[in-house]
Enzyme design. Structure first.
Site, PDB file in Angstrom:
ATOM      1  N   TYR A   1       0.596  -5.892  15.982  1.00 38.92           N
ATOM      2  CA  TYR A   1      -0.455  -6.471  15.126  1.00 38.92           C
ATOM      3  C   TYR A   1      -1.562  -6.931  16.057  1.00 38.92           C
ATOM      4  O   TYR A   1      -1.959  -8.088  16.046  1.00 38.92           O
ATOM      5  CB  TYR A   1       0.209  -7.649  14.394  1.00 38.92           C
ATOM      6  CG  TYR A   1      -0.448  -8.177  13.154  1.00 38.92           C
ATOM      7  CD1 TYR A   1      -0.903  -7.340  12.150  1.00 38.92           C
ATOM      8  CD2 TYR A   1      -0.563  -9.564  12.961  1.00 38.92           C
ATOM      9  CE1 TYR A   1      -1.456  -7.863  10.983  1.00 38.92           C
ATOM     10  CE2 TYR A   1      -1.112 -10.090  11.807  1.00 38.92           C
ATOM     11  CZ  TYR A   1      -1.555  -9.220  10.822  1.00 38.92           C
ATOM     12  OH  TYR A   1      -2.092  -9.736   9.669  1.00 38.92           O
TER      13      TYR A   1
ATOM     14  N   HIS B   1      -8.378  -7.704  12.614  1.00 42.05           N
ATOM     15  CA  HIS B   1      -7.561  -7.330  11.457  1.00 42.05           C
ATOM     16  C   HIS B   1      -6.680  -8.510  11.031  1.00 42.05           C
ATOM     17  O   HIS B   1      -6.611  -8.850   9.851  1.00 42.05           O
ATOM     18  CB  HIS B   1      -6.692  -6.120  11.808  1.00 42.05           C
ATOM     19  CG  HIS B   1      -5.728  -5.720  10.732  1.00 42.05           C
ATOM     20  ND1 HIS B   1      -6.129  -5.122   9.550  1.00 42.05           N
ATOM     21  CD2 HIS B   1      -4.376  -5.860  10.644  1.00 42.05           C
ATOM     22  CE1 HIS B   1      -5.065  -4.889   8.790  1.00 42.05           C
ATOM     23  NE2 HIS B   1      -3.993  -5.324   9.430  1.00 42.05           N
TER      24      HIS B   1
ATOM     25  N   ARG C   1      -3.788 -15.870   3.065  1.00 42.23           N
ATOM     26  CA  ARG C   1      -3.689 -17.332   3.254  1.00 42.23           C
ATOM     27  C   ARG C   1      -5.074 -17.885   3.581  1.00 42.23           C
ATOM     28  O   ARG C   1      -5.373 -18.193   4.736  1.00 42.23           O
ATOM     29  CB  ARG C   1      -2.749 -17.665   4.428  1.00 42.23           C
ATOM     30  CG  ARG C   1      -1.302 -17.257   4.282  1.00 42.23           C
ATOM     31  CD  ARG C   1      -0.540 -17.571   5.567  1.00 42.23           C
ATOM     32  NE  ARG C   1      -1.161 -16.946   6.731  1.00 42.23           N
ATOM     33  CZ  ARG C   1      -0.951 -15.696   7.131  1.00 42.23           C
ATOM     34  NH1 ARG C   1      -0.101 -14.939   6.485  1.00 42.23           N
ATOM     35  NH2 ARG C   1      -1.566 -15.205   8.177  1.00 42.23           N
TER      36      ARG C   1
ATOM     37  N   GLU D   1      -3.608   2.318   7.363  1.00 38.45           N
ATOM     38  CA  GLU D   1      -3.918   1.479   8.529  1.00 38.45           C
ATOM     39  C   GLU D   1      -4.147   2.403   9.716  1.00 38.45           C
ATOM     40  O   GLU D   1      -3.288   3.216  10.054  1.00 38.45           O
ATOM     41  CB  GLU D   1      -2.773   0.493   8.822  1.00 38.45           C
ATOM     42  CG  GLU D   1      -2.660  -0.590   7.755  1.00 38.45           C
ATOM     43  CD  GLU D   1      -1.716  -1.728   8.120  1.00 38.45           C
ATOM     44  OE1 GLU D   1      -0.791  -1.502   8.937  1.00 38.45           O
ATOM     45  OE2 GLU D   1      -1.902  -2.837   7.585  1.00 38.45           O
TER      46      GLU D   1
ATOM     47  N   ASP E   1      -0.337   3.957   9.314  1.00 37.86           N
ATOM     48  CA  ASP E   1       0.744   3.119   8.777  1.00 37.86           C
ATOM     49  C   ASP E   1       0.405   2.771   7.320  1.00 37.86           C
ATOM     50  O   ASP E   1      -0.177   1.735   7.031  1.00 37.86           O
ATOM     51  CB  ASP E   1       0.865   1.847   9.629  1.00 37.86           C
ATOM     52  CG  ASP E   1       1.967   0.930   9.130  1.00 37.86           C
ATOM     53  OD1 ASP E   1       2.899   1.415   8.464  1.00 37.86           O
ATOM     54  OD2 ASP E   1       1.888  -0.285   9.415  1.00 37.86           O
TER      55      ASP E   1
ATOM     56  N   GLN F   1       3.353  -5.702  -0.723  1.00 35.73           N
ATOM     57  CA  GLN F   1       3.369  -6.524   0.499  1.00 35.73           C
ATOM     58  C   GLN F   1       3.135  -8.001   0.189  1.00 35.73           C
ATOM     59  O   GLN F   1       3.832  -8.878   0.712  1.00 35.73           O
ATOM     60  CB  GLN F   1       2.281  -6.008   1.450  1.00 35.73           C
ATOM     61  CG  GLN F   1       2.258  -6.663   2.821  1.00 35.73           C
ATOM     62  CD  GLN F   1       1.160  -6.077   3.730  1.00 35.73           C
ATOM     63  OE1 GLN F   1       0.476  -5.120   3.365  1.00 35.73           O
ATOM     64  NE2 GLN F   1       0.994  -6.650   4.900  1.00 35.73           N
TER      65      GLN F   1
ATOM     66  N   THR G   1      -3.163  -2.249  13.098  1.00 38.68           N
ATOM     67  CA  THR G   1      -4.454  -1.749  12.622  1.00 38.68           C
ATOM     68  C   THR G   1      -5.560  -2.112  13.592  1.00 38.68           C
ATOM     69  O   THR G   1      -5.741  -3.288  13.925  1.00 38.68           O
ATOM     70  CB  THR G   1      -4.769  -2.365  11.249  1.00 38.68           C
ATOM     71  OG1 THR G   1      -3.646  -2.154  10.412  1.00 38.68           O
ATOM     72  CG2 THR G   1      -6.004  -1.739  10.635  1.00 38.68           C
TER      73      THR G   1
HETATM   74 CA    CA Z   1       0.666  -1.746  10.629  1.00 42.49          CA
END
Ligand code: CA
Length: 439
Positions: free
Chosen positions: A143, A148, A157, A213, A247, A254, A373
């Site tokens: 990640y 991203h 959030r 992604e 991806d 999600q 990503t």
């Molecule tokens: Ca990913």
């Protein structure tokens, strides 16, 4: 370490090949690239085997092995490349990879005495069908784009976009490799549990917020023993190379499932890689300094090194295009959605490998790390529709006037990657594309 120590005669801009399609300056596969794939001819039964791209051709490595024109580590490498997956070759390590690259570079140059032997081993890329380049035993998705992570964090959030561990740990999760396939993959829109923010209970339905992604796939070559770690300075010697990686992500699934243990069914229905692995050695000229903002936490010792500071980042340009069913029917060009670069990554490849193994976890030849990503600092560099559509709130207008927030059935997502630098050849990754079928 400087770029210079990583460069050798195979990177020389002035090399040209007797395969003339490699010399146009526009091909993804000039003689300075020499990426690896697993392929076969579409209409023949002679099985998948290793190949190297040159211009619009493929050198059949199994056929070349039988010619016995190479020797030493290069010939041993050809033996390992002759099966239906590259794992054995990848496990041999850097000395073998380099020996084969150098032997191929010399044999493909204008004036090589091996021209006639290699000519017998050429297959047109237009006649080829590809398989996964290796058996991907384990797949870990990182990640590493802070842009991203911040954009997505804001959507999921709003009051707490970037969690406090982000600037200390290269965040990742263990993904699923069984549903990874090579470019050309077609898959059904996934179904699952979806809970609207204002609903009290979830419903079971086809995903309505299907997304891509844009990532790099990082392939492990030589692994490490269980209980041992790979130090940051050795990390890149364990990386065979990289390809492009999509991806696929079901954003509505999600949002409902990701807490407390992270992505699950939102990610494991399909993932697609490009067929060609561009080797770490081929990417050497496009490496660059990696920096960490002085106001951010600096890496802990096991994630810090001078070499990583000087040359840890890779400047790989990445583009995403969308071809809708209407565009295909009316033969309109695909619509470009974004362009970014892997150089913006908050963590480097070496840091990912060092972190993955710091607890003694063993990496194995053929394991694949997703980079996460790769969004850059600006809106135009967003690596997913979630970001481009601001969580589905902002409509994106395509070249032909069609509109999207998320993907629709029949959409073909195309990703491309390439490297350019003054004084060096332009090399490319080919492409990864994949089409969504109705649920
Ligand atoms: Ca990913």
């Amino acid at each position: 370490m400087s770029n210079q120590t990583l460069l050798n005669e195979t990177h020389d801009l002035n090399l040209s090949s007797w395969v003339e399609s490699a010399n146009t300056g526009k091909s993804d596969f000039p003689i300075q690239n020499l990426p690896f794939a697993i392929f076969k001819e579409q209409n023949k039964d002679n099985g998948f085997r290793g190949g190297v791209a040159i211009g619009d051709q493929i050198i059949d490595l199994a056929a070349l092995k039988n010619k016995n024109v190479f020797s030493g580590l290069a010939q041993e490498s050809l033996e390992a490349c002759s099966s239906h997956e590259l794992n054995e070759f990848m496990s041999l390590g850097k000395a073998y990879w380099s020996a084969l690259r150098l032997a191929l570079s010399k044999a493909l140059r204008v004036g090589s005495t091996l021209q006639s032997a290699l000519q017998d081993c050429l297959v047109n890329q237009s006649d080829a069908q590809y398989a996964l380049p290796c058996k991907i035993g384990d797949y870990t998705d990182f990640y590493t784009s802070i842009y991203h992570a911040t954009s997505v964090g804001k959507l999921f959030r709003p009051d707490n976009p970037l969690l406090p561990n982000y600037k200390w740990i290269p965040i990742g999760y263990h993904g699923r490799s069984s549903s990874i396939d090579v470019s050309g993959q077609e898959f059904k829109r996934p179904k699952g549990q979806i809970k609207a923010p204002d609903a009290s209970e979830p419903v079971f339905a086809p995903c309505k917020r299907l997304d891509y992604e844009m990532e790099m796939a990082i392939y492990i070559g030589k692994g490490n023993q269980l209980g041992e770690s790979i130090s940051i300075n050795d990390a890149e010697d364990h990386v065979f190379g990289m390809s492009l990686f999509n991806d696929w992500s079901a954003r509505d699934l999600q949002a409902w499932e990701y807490q407390p243990l992270g992505p699950f069914l939102a990610k494991n229905f399909a993932s697609t890689v490009s067929p060609w692995i561009v080797t770490t050695e081929a990417l050497a000229p496009y490496k660059m300094a990696w920096t960490r903002d002085e106001n951010d936490p600096q890496p802990l010792d096991y994630l810090e090194s001078t070499d990583n500071r000087n040359l840890g980042a890779f400047d790989i340009q990445l583009a995403v295009e969308l071809e809708t069913e209407n565009m295909r029917k009316s033969q309109q060009p695909a619509s470009q959605l974004s362009v970014s670069s892997f150089k913006h990554s908050y963590w480097t490849v070496a840091q990912m490998v060092a972190h993955h193994t710091i607890n003694g976890c063993n990496l194995v030849a053929g394991d694949m790390l997703g980079s996460g990503t790769q969004s850059g600092p600006t809106y135009e560099e967003s690596g997913s529709l979630l970001e481009l559509s601001n969580g589905g709130k902002q409509v994106i207008t395509l070249n032909n006037g069609e509109e999207r927030t998320f993907l629709e059935d029949g959409d073909n997502v195309i990703m491309k990657g390439w490297c350019e630098k003054e004084g060096f050849a332009r090399i490319g990754f080919g492409l990864v594309e994949s089409t969504i079928l109705p649920a």
